[in-house]
Write an enzyme that holds these catalytic residues in place. Structure first.
Site: not given
Ligand SMILES: NC(=O)c1ccc[n+]([C@@H]2O[C@H](COP(=O)([O-])OP(=O)(O)OC[C@H]3O[C@@H](n4cnc5c(N)ncnc54)[C@H](OP(=O)(O)O)[C@@H]3O)[C@@H](O)[C@H]2O)c1
Length: 276
Positions: A6-7, A9, A11-13, A15, A133, A146
């Site tokens: 089960l994962i 978030g 919708s993007s990135g 996840g 992170s 953050y």
């Molecule tokens: N990208 C980086 O450089 C990086 C580095 C270190 C750690 N991270 C961590 O990696 C994780 C994923 O980030 P990402 O880079 O893949 O960015 P992302 O594509 O913006 O993904 C963020 C995800 O979190 C979801 N989300 C936000 N609030 C939520 C809520 N209340 N309930 C359920 N889902 C929610 C968003 O859904 P919606 O579409 O509904 O907004 C989206 O699916 C985050 O925890 C982030 O802190 C990222």
């Protein structure tokens, strides 16, 4: 019987990439997201099913975990991925913005973990993976809130790993460096108005340093590399708790080991042009 992940978030990135990676390996995937109508997942060898889940809403968390368990029989692995960034000076952050950051990045992890634990305890096994992170191990400037949220995720995960080990449940925490997703666009909330207020100079310096890093090609991992690392951690059978992922993150951690905490912090202030 295939295993189930089960994962949150999805919708993007990271996840979305992780859904694909586990599906390609033949897993059942409970791909949770706030708006399941927008779910667009490719086909893999496994079965992918979207479920509505907002990590800030315990009722939606409980419902999604119950539906996924009913659909697939059990949950073997939970990946707490949902989260967003809060960028800017602490002083300009409203209490509501701070509460929302912690409700999502920290209490959201608690909520989903709480919901899957009874099932994992009953089956005597499970893997919980929380995505923190590098900023949860080394705090970057203008990310105080953050960073606080991700430090909390690291502390929670490490303590929980001790508590759940006797029950056969392994807890892991990921500390990725930069990942090439749209996180800094779609998932970055600012604490400040456009003129930057009293911190305008520091904001400009920090943004310029991050922009230079990105322009120089940086060492960002791809979302697919993160997904592979998550799959590896879910299946490596090890008791490893911390996973520092990405060349940039590993370099910072090595530097900290070599020069020590204070020199690293001073070096960061220097690099971002914030030294007194
Ligand atoms: N990208 C980086 O450089 C990086 C580095 C270190 C750690 N991270 C961590 O990696 C994780 C994923 O980030 P990402 O880079 O893949 O960015 P992302 O594509 O913006 O993904 C963020 C995800 O979190 C979801 N989300 C936000 N609030 C939520 C809520 N209340 N309930 C359920 N889902 C929610 C968003 O859904 P919606 O579409 O509904 O907004 C989206 O699916 C985050 O925890 C982030 O802190 C990222």
């Amino acid at each position: 019987m295939p295993s189930t992940v089960l994962i949150t978030g999805c919708s993007s990135g990271i996840g979305a990439a992780t859904v694909q990676c586990f599906a390609d390996q033949g897993w059942n995937v409970a791909a949770t997201l706030r708006k399941p109508a927008q779910a667009r997942f490719g086909q893999g060898r496994g079965c992918v099913e979207p479920f509505a889940l907002d990590v800030t809403d315990q009722a939606s968390v409980d419902a999604a975990v119950a539906q996924a368990t009913q659909r697939f029989g059990r949950i073997d692995v939970l990946i707490n991925n949902a989260g967003y960034g809060l960028f800017g000076p602490f002083e300009t952050a409203t209490p509501a913005a701070i509460r929302r950051q912690f409700a999502t990045n920290v209490e959201g992890v608690f909520a989903v973990t709480r919901a899957v634990l009874p099932g994992m305890r009953a089956q005597g096994s499970g893997v919980l993976i929380n995505i923190a992170s590098l900023t949860g191990l080394v705090a970057m400037p203008l990310y105080s809130l953050y960073a606080a949220s991700k430090y909390a995720v690291v502390g929670f995960s490490e303590s929980l790993s001790h508590e759940l080990a006797p029950l056969g449940i392994r807890v892991k925490v990921f500390a990725p460096g930069a990942v090439a997703t749209d996180f800094s666009g779609r998932s970055m909330v600012r604490t400040f108005e456009s003129d930057g207020g009293p911190y305008a100079d520091s904001i400009a310096k920090v943004q310029a340093t991050f922009a230079t890093n990105r322009a120089s090609g940086g060492a960002a991992s791809s979302a697919e590399q993160l997904a592979q690392a998550l799959y590896g951690a879910a299946t490596d059978g090890s008791g490893q708790v911390r996973y520092v992922v990405g060349a940039d993150a590993q370099q910072v951690m090595q530097m900290r080991q070599q020069i020590g905490d204070e020199a690293l912090l001073a070096g960061l202030r220097q690099r971002f042009g914030l030294a007194a």
